[in-house]
Each structure stands twice: as C-alpha cells, then as structure tokens.
Design a protein around this motif. Sequence first.
Motif, PDB file in Angstrom:
ATOM      1  N   ASN A  53       0.836  -1.205   0.000  1.00 23.48           N
ATOM      2  CA  ASN A  53       0.000   0.000   0.000  1.00 23.48           C
ATOM      3  C   ASN A  53       0.871   1.255   0.000  1.00 23.48           C
ATOM      4  O   ASN A  53       0.545   2.259   0.637  1.00 23.48           O
ATOM      5  N   PHE A  54       1.996   1.193  -0.721  1.00 24.88           N
ATOM      6  CA  PHE A  54       2.865   2.356  -0.796  1.00 24.88           C
ATOM      7  C   PHE A  54       2.177   3.475  -1.586  1.00 24.88           C
ATOM      8  O   PHE A  54       1.433   3.215  -2.542  1.00 24.88           O
ATOM      9  N   SER A  55       2.465   4.683  -1.183  1.00 22.23           N
ATOM     10  CA  SER A  55       1.888   5.850  -1.845  1.00 22.23           C
ATOM     11  C   SER A  55       2.995   6.850  -2.143  1.00 22.23           C
ATOM     12  O   SER A  55       4.169   6.605  -1.878  1.00 22.23           O
ATOM     13  N   GLY A  56       2.601   7.995  -2.708  1.00 24.51           N
ATOM     14  CA  GLY A  56       3.578   9.003  -3.057  1.00 24.51           C
ATOM     15  C   GLY A  56       4.216   8.717  -4.397  1.00 24.51           C
ATOM     16  O   GLY A  56       3.775   7.851  -5.160  1.00 24.51           O
ATOM     17  N   SER A  57       5.257   9.445  -4.703  1.00 24.34           N
ATOM     18  CA  SER A  57       5.927   9.314  -5.990  1.00 24.34           C
ATOM     19  C   SER A  57       7.242   8.572  -5.834  1.00 24.34           C
ATOM     20  O   SER A  57       7.743   8.384  -4.727  1.00 24.34           O
ATOM     21  N   ILE A  58       7.814   8.158  -6.965  1.00 26.36           N
ATOM     22  CA  ILE A  58       9.119   7.501  -6.977  1.00 26.36           C
ATOM     23  C   ILE A  58      10.189   8.575  -7.086  1.00 26.36           C
ATOM     24  O   ILE A  58      10.135   9.427  -7.976  1.00 26.36           O
ATOM     25  N   SER A  59      11.156   8.509  -6.198  1.00 26.27           N
ATOM     26  CA  SER A  59      12.235   9.494  -6.226  1.00 26.27           C
ATOM     27  C   SER A  59      13.133   9.274  -7.445  1.00 26.27           C
ATOM     28  O   SER A  59      13.407   8.129  -7.848  1.00 26.27           O
ATOM     29  N   LYS A  60      13.572  10.387  -8.019  1.00 27.29           N
ATOM     30  CA  LYS A  60      14.503  10.285  -9.148  1.00 27.29           C
ATOM     31  C   LYS A  60      15.845   9.702  -8.714  1.00 27.29           C
ATOM     32  O   LYS A  60      16.653   9.276  -9.555  1.00 27.29           O
ATOM     33  N   ASN A  61      16.090   9.621  -7.388  1.00 29.66           N
ATOM     34  CA  ASN A  61      17.350   9.041  -6.889  1.00 29.66           C
ATOM     35  C   ASN A  61      17.498   7.567  -7.235  1.00 29.66           C
ATOM     36  O   ASN A  61      18.606   7.027  -7.176  1.00 29.66           O
ATOM     37  N   PHE A  62      16.380   6.904  -7.571  1.00 31.07           N
ATOM     38  CA  PHE A  62      16.480   5.486  -7.912  1.00 31.07           C
ATOM     39  C   PHE A  62      17.282   5.271  -9.187  1.00 31.07           C
ATOM     40  O   PHE A  62      17.668   4.146  -9.500  1.00 31.07           O
ATOM     41  N   GLY A  63      17.542   6.328  -9.912  1.00 32.38           N
ATOM     42  CA  GLY A  63      18.416   6.212 -11.072  1.00 32.38           C
ATOM     43  C   GLY A  63      19.878   6.091 -10.711  1.00 32.38           C
ATOM     44  O   GLY A  63      20.732   5.949 -11.595  1.00 32.38           O
ATOM     45  N   ASN A  64      20.196   6.123  -9.398  1.00 38.88           N
ATOM     46  CA  ASN A  64      21.587   6.058  -8.946  1.00 38.88           C
ATOM     47  C   ASN A  64      22.022   4.660  -8.509  1.00 38.88           C
ATOM     48  O   ASN A  64      23.143   4.497  -8.020  1.00 38.88           O
ATOM     49  N   LEU A  65      21.149   3.668  -8.623  1.00 34.92           N
ATOM     50  CA  LEU A  65      21.490   2.314  -8.176  1.00 34.92           C
ATOM     51  C   LEU A  65      22.598   1.736  -9.062  1.00 34.92           C
ATOM     52  O   LEU A  65      22.364   1.290 -10.175  1.00 34.92           O
ATOM     53  N   SER A  66      23.802   1.707  -8.525  1.00 35.57           N
ATOM     54  CA  SER A  66      24.990   1.376  -9.334  1.00 35.57           C
ATOM     55  C   SER A  66      24.921  -0.008  -9.947  1.00 35.57           C
ATOM     56  O   SER A  66      25.333  -0.223 -11.084  1.00 35.57           O
ATOM     57  N   SER A  67      24.425  -0.981  -9.178  1.00 33.98           N
ATOM     58  CA  SER A  67      24.433  -2.357  -9.671  1.00 33.98           C
ATOM     59  C   SER A  67      23.422  -2.600 -10.772  1.00 33.98           C
ATOM     60  O   SER A  67      23.445  -3.657 -11.392  1.00 33.98           O
ATOM     61  N   MET A  68      22.531  -1.648 -10.998  1.00 41.04           N
ATOM     62  CA  MET A  68      21.591  -1.782 -12.101  1.00 41.04           C
ATOM     63  C   MET A  68      22.015  -0.962 -13.319  1.00 41.04           C
ATOM     64  O   MET A  68      21.322  -0.959 -14.328  1.00 41.04           O
ATOM     65  N   LYS A  69      23.137  -0.285 -13.211  1.00 39.33           N
ATOM     66  CA  LYS A  69      23.583   0.541 -14.331  1.00 39.33           C
ATOM     67  C   LYS A  69      24.374  -0.250 -15.359  1.00 39.33           C
ATOM     68  O   LYS A  69      24.526   0.177 -16.493  1.00 39.33           O
TER      69      LYS A  69
END
Length: 973
Positions: free
Chosen positions: A726-742
């Motif tokens: 039941n998470f709400s709110g928006s997704i932070s743009k910081n999730f683009g910093n996950l190094s292991s997914m880059k």
Amino acid sequence: MATNSIQFQLVLLFLCIHPWSQLLSNAACTRKDRKALLGFKAEIDDLAGILSSWTGSDCCKWLGVGCDKKTGHVTRLNLRRPDPLGKTLQGNLSSSLLGLRHLRYLDLSLNSFGGISIPSFIGEFKELRYLNLSKSGFVGRVPDELGNLSRLQYLDLQSQSFPVGLYMIDALWISRLTSLWYIDMSGVNLSNCFNLLQALNMLPTVETIHLSLSQMNTIPQSLPHTNFRYLSFLDLSLNDFDSTEIPGFLFSIRSLKHLDLRDSGFRGIVSDAISNLSSLEFLDLSGISMAKIPRSLGSLCNLTILNLENALPSNGLSELGQVLDGCAKDSLQELRLAMNGFSDHIPDWIGDFKNLRILDLYQNNFYGSIPEAIGRLSSLEILGLSRNQLNETVSENIGQLSRLITLDLTFNTLNTTLTEAHFANLKSLKHLDLYNSSLRLNLSSDWFPPFQVEYFYTRGCQFGPKFPSWLRNQRKIQYLDMSGSGITDAMPDWFWNITSHMTELYMSDNQISGKMPKSFSFADNEPVHIDLSYNRLEGALPQLPPNVEGLYLSTNSLSGPIPPTFGNEISNLTYFSISSNNFYGSIPSSLCKLQKLKALDLSKNQFSGEILDCWDKFPDMEYLDLASNSLSGNFPKSISLLGSLKLLDLSNNSLFGPLPDSVECVSVNTLDLSQNNFTGKIPSWISESLPMLRILSLRSNSFIGDIPSNISNLQNLHILDLSSNNFSGSISKNFGNLSSMKVAPAEQSYAYFDDFSWDGLIMKMWVMTKGRYLEYGKLLSLLAVMDFSENNLLGQIPEEITDLHGLQSLNLSGNHFTGNITDKFGDLRLLETLDLSKNELEGKVPASLSGLNFLSHLNLSYNHLQGRIPSGGQMNTFDDSVYAGNDGLCGLPLKVKCDADNGSKVPPTEVGDNGDGHINGMLWYFLGGAPGLVIGFWTVWGALLLNSRWRHAYFTYVDKLCEKFGIRSKYRF
C-alpha cells in the motif's frame, strides 16, 4: 681397611647399576634458571595452557623445559605450539631469559608474538645451537645481533605475514654463523637485501637453504668462488627474479640433491650445464616458461622427481620424449607435466618409464583415447589426467596397473563405458575420481571388485538405473559421491551397513526411493557430511551421529515432526537443510542448542507456530531460510542480532506486525520477507544498516507510506521488489543512482556470485519477470529487476530510471502514474520485461522501444495512450492484448487504422472496408441506411409516378441542367 674399601666399591657399583642411581645423578634446576623462566612467564599470555605446569621448585620437570642432568642448568626450551590449529602463546619476550646462560635449544615457533620484533638479546645466548622462531608473528628487521651466535647450527626464521612481517637489508651477519648447516628464511622480505647469497656462500658447512616466497628480485649471475661444498638442498621458489637465464653458479654446486626454482621468475633458457648436477634427485622448474628444453636433462641418472608444470612450450611434447630418452628414463619416479597446453594425443613413449610412480598430466589439451601405453607403467601409483579434452576410449590395459592407488579422470568428455576389464587387477586402488568425465559404468550385479576403495568420487557418471550392488563389498569407503548418476532404484538395506567408515556421503540428484533408516552409522573420528537431497526417500528424520556437521535432505518425501530432542546430541551441526519435504509441527526449541549453525533451511514444509526467538545464540549464522511454511507471529527480535547473517528468507508465511526498529545484521545481502502481512512503514535500517544488500523483496505485504528515497544508496542492490503493498507518493529520481543496475550483472567488477550458495545450499527466490513468477537459483546473481507494481504510487515515472542500463525487468503496473512514457526507455538495451499497464499514462508509445532487441514481454494496457503503435524489431512480435484499454491507439497489431497524415486514429465513419470499421459500417448500413433508402426511394419516385404535373416539371429541370454542362440526355419522357 681393605674390607671397608671393598664394601664402598660394591655400594658404588650398586648405585651405578640400580635404576635409583638415575634419580640420584639428576640435579634439580638452578635457582637462577628458575627465576629466569618465571620472569619470562610473567610477560606471556598463555592461551595454549603450555605454561600451566610451570609450578613447583624443580623447573626441569616443567613442560617444554630440558636440563643438563648433571648440572641442572636449563639447556632446552621448546614452547612450539603443539597443535597447529590450537591456541598460542602471546605477549612479550622478557630479557629475563638471559638468565639461561647454558641454553642450547630455543623453539618458540607457531605462536602469535604479533607486533613485536625479534629481541636483539637473543644474540647473547652464546651456547645456542638451535633457534626456531618460525611462523610466530614477529615483525620488523631481523636483528644483526643474531650473527653473534657462532655455535648456531639450525636457524629457522620462516615468516608468514609479509609485507608486514620480517625483513632484512644487510645479510653480512649471516657469514659469521660458521657452524650453520640449516637456514630457513622463507617469507622474510628480502627485496632490499642484495648480498644474501654472497653471505651464504661464506658458510663452510651449510647443507640446507630455504628462501622461498621472500620477494627476492635480484640474484648474482656468478660468484667469484662457489663455496657450497656440502649444499644439498636449495629452495628459491616463489620469488620475483627478473632474469632470462638461471645463474650458472647454481649448476656448479655438484653436491645438490634438491633444487626448487618453482615460479621464481626465471624464464627463457636453462643451460645444458645442468648435467653437472649429477647428484640431483629433485628438480622443480615449474613456471619457468622455457623457450627450449635442455638436452642434457635426460642425463641426470639420479633424478627421481621432475616437475615441469607450466614450463614447456605447447609444441614441445615430442622434443621432451627425445630429451628424456636417457638414463633419467630409468630413474624417474615422479613426472609432472601439468598446465603446458599440450594439444596432442598422449604419446606412446610415456609408457617407457618403468619405475614411474606418479604421472601428472593435469590441465593440458590432450585429446583422443587413454592409450595402451599407460598400461605398461607397472610401478604407477598415481595417474592424473584431469581437465583435458580426452574424448574417446579408455584402454582396458589400465586395469593391469596393480600398484595404482589414485586414478583421476575428472573433467574430460570420455563418452565411453567402463567395464570389469578396466578394473580387473587394480587391487591397490583407493582413490577413484571420475567426476564430470562423461563416463558410464557397466558393472554386473555379481561383480566382486579386486580393491577396497576409500575415496569413490563419480558424480555425474552414469550407473543407473539400478543401484550398484557391487558396492556391498566395499567396507573401507570414507568418501562416496555418486550424485547425479541416474539411479532410479530403491536404496538397499545393506547400504547402511557400509557407511561406518564414511565421513562424506553425497548421493543427491538421483531418483533413489525407499525408506530412511531409523539411525545413521558413520565414522566417529571426523566431522560427517551427508547429502541425500533431490531423491524420493520417505520416512522420518533419522537419529544422527553426534559428529555430523552437514546434513542435506531437501527435496524428498520425508515427513513427520522434528524430534523435540533433535538438538541435544549433535552440537557440531553446521549446515542443515530439509527443505521441500512434508515435515510438520512446531520447530523444536532444542534447535537453540545448535550454536555452531551457519546455514539452516527449513523452507517449503508445513511447519506451524511461532518462529523461535533464540537466534542471538547463533553467532556464525549466515543463511536462514524458513520460507513457505505456516509460521505465524511477529518478526523475532533476536534475528536482528545476527551480525554474520547474509541471507534471510521468511517469505510465504503468516507473519504479521511491524519490523523491528533496528538491526545488527550488517552483512545481509539477501532479504526476502514477501507474502506475509507485515505492516507499517519501511524501517530506515533497510537503507542505512544493510550496506551489502543485493536483493530486497517485500512483495505482497501491507506496508504503507512513501518508498524511502535513500534505498537508492544501496549500491549493490540489483533486485528490488516492493510490489503488492500500500505504498503511496511518488518515486524518487534518486532510484536512477542504483549502481548495480547501471551495468549488466555479469560485467560487474566485483565477484559475489558464489554468495548465492552456502556449502551445498543454493538460494532460491520467486521473481516476477516476463509476465509470470519464475523461481531462480544461482541465476539470481545475473538478474537486475525493479518491481513497484500494485501499489498506490502516483506522479510521473522519473526519467532517471532510464539510466539503469543493466535493468532487465521493470514493472510499474497497477499504480496511478501520469504523464508521457519517455523516449529514453529505448536506452535500456538489456530490458526483457516492461510492464506499465493499469496506470494513467498519456501520449504516444515511444518509437525507441522498437530498438530493444531483448524485449520479450511488454504490457502497456489500460492507460490513456494515443497515436500510432511503433513497428519493427520486437514490437512486431506482440499481440493486441499488450495495448488493450487504450482507446486512442491505432495500427498493428490493433485492427484500428491510423490516419495517413497525422498518425492518429481514424474515426469509425471514415474507416474503409478493412477490419472492425468495415463490420461496424455494414452493420450501420443494414440497421439504419437500408430502411432509409427504401423510404426515400418511394417518397420521391412514388410521387413522380402518381402525379404527372410533378413528373413533367422534374424532367424539364434535369434536361436544362444537362444542357448547361453540355450533356445531352439520352432519355425523353
């Protein structure tokens, strides 16, 4: 008088021959020596308990102390750690030892005097003959004062802790040890000591020199005068000599019997002067990378051991046969030719070494058959052919090697069958290793082997489908591995009678059926490991031997509860897995006594009740998997105290309540709490206290609140599943910093992929990808997944997510995201799954998606998308369900045409006679247009037929209209 003299002489004679005379002649230790020893003891931390016997007045009776029987002076002090794996002496060496003025023997080896230098006062023991300070943690410079020990014969300063350990700069002091015959300075940093060999050359009686692993990088090419008249043993291995030629003076030491130059940095040329070493018995040139094989090598008639691993040119096999066709052929007992890259058949000349006991051809590129020539090696005891490309037959002559003890054929592709003939006369065989050799064993049920094997390692060879009954006569097996052997038979009762000597039993990945015994009988002198997983065994959990260390019974049909006394008598159990069975009941509290547990897997059973809360008693626990049971209650607080824990899987249970406020599990890399009913917000410790986290799954719980942006600080995270909460709110743009997914997981510089298995336990997890849940094991390490689906998230999808170029699966469906789908999704070149369905997205489908060559699952349904669907690449493989519920989309695979000018959807009234528009148009025509036409026709033409005046006026008007446009009417009324 004469009588008294005779009586006195008889008394003396009696004392000399009576055992008591020994006691009368042994003097007690001197007061001064006792004081010196007690002063030494006062500054020692005796973890080993060696000095606990140092009580009483006579120090000659103390452990490790030896005295001169006549004078009582201490001459010998041996405090070497008795158990190499046991506890040690620590602390400082007190100068009070100088009170032992008659000390001849001093051994402090294998202790832990870390952080202190070798005391210079040791140089004052003028009587010292033997000094052993090896592997005792001493650091710093070796004191020059040791050169004062003029009577020293034996010196061992072997170090194991460089570059922090011992070092030397000037070796001149060694030249003063004129009585020295043995010296070991292996591991001592000699990189800046340039006169060592010159100093050693001045010792007239030196016989043994160990200088291995000493970081030596220079060596004199010659000496003015070679003085090594008695030198028989020289070890210069594992150094860094930067030389294209072995120094010539080494070949002038005619007394040498043992020469070890293994991996010493020499390369290129080995002089034919090596033939001067006529006494040589041991020669190790491995890692030398010779450009040419010295012809004189075969003339060393006393040579018994020759190691040429990784030393010869890959095309030098035939040349080697010619070189060794001398007297060395008759003397050699051990020949090692591993890792030379020979790409050839095993040569026939290999069978000419009649005295050869060990032949090691490990890790070359030999192909073809194992030839008959091997059968001529009548003295052979060890045959190593592993890691080659042998791909044909095995000669039956191998069965004539009556002295053969070890046969290793692992990692080949010998697609052939071994029969009784291949083992006919192997009466000495103890070690049989056929792992991953592609062999089949066709041995009759009544065959009686000539050997009593101790190590039987045939994982992956095909025995089946019957259980090999000839094993019944093997009573000395200690290590048995028949995993993956294609056995589909029942486990015979007699099998449990041959396990009494076993310490290792691996029979996993078969289809062995039958009932488990009530108890196991294994060897009682070593830790026991048992792996019977992935079979069809039935019954209850057997009674285990007290020394069992690893027990793997997962994926069988075992059932029943874990006995309540299970943990009382197996205190050494370290690895325990009974996953995927039918065990039920509560987890017994006796498990709390298994304090050596490192891995516990009870997943996929029917356990119920609350989880034990005694996890703080397991300091070494690394792997805890209780998933897929019926466990209930809150998250046990003691789990949060497991500082060594790496994996925690509590998924698919009935746990509830909030997570703890803090944890100490700083080593956790995998956390799966999915499919429970945990509530509250994501606690801050997930992002702040778990820096090693790589997998996080909180799927299908009742978590609320925002998704913390600092989760993006977890730079190792490559699987993140927060779906169905039941998470709400928006997704932070910081999730683009996950190094292991880059970057793709396989390209990451750090190697952690083995962390997904723990001594036979393989981490498994369900991951939503390609539109369905799939269970992954070791391949988890190669996945990059982000799943935020089925929540109440809103706002725009942050464009920064498209910076995660290693992402393979992205699922944001079932939320309230708005805005356009950015064209940068085309940058996710490894993307296989993209699900943005059931949102409120607008705009066009990005044309860049057609460039995603790996995209196999796409779902954009039930949004507000418009315009033409892009084509090309993988986009041409999707059906219309991908776009359902988007009324503004057009083009294939939909049956809705797009306007040729602007690419928008053509209104239904303008649709041609293709697709659904044609059907709808025809339906409108028949339901509305046709009746209208009939009514209109008879309204006009019926009136003209019935009224002549209206008819005449109508056709007069038509004629005038035709004349106006130059058209002549053909008809007249």
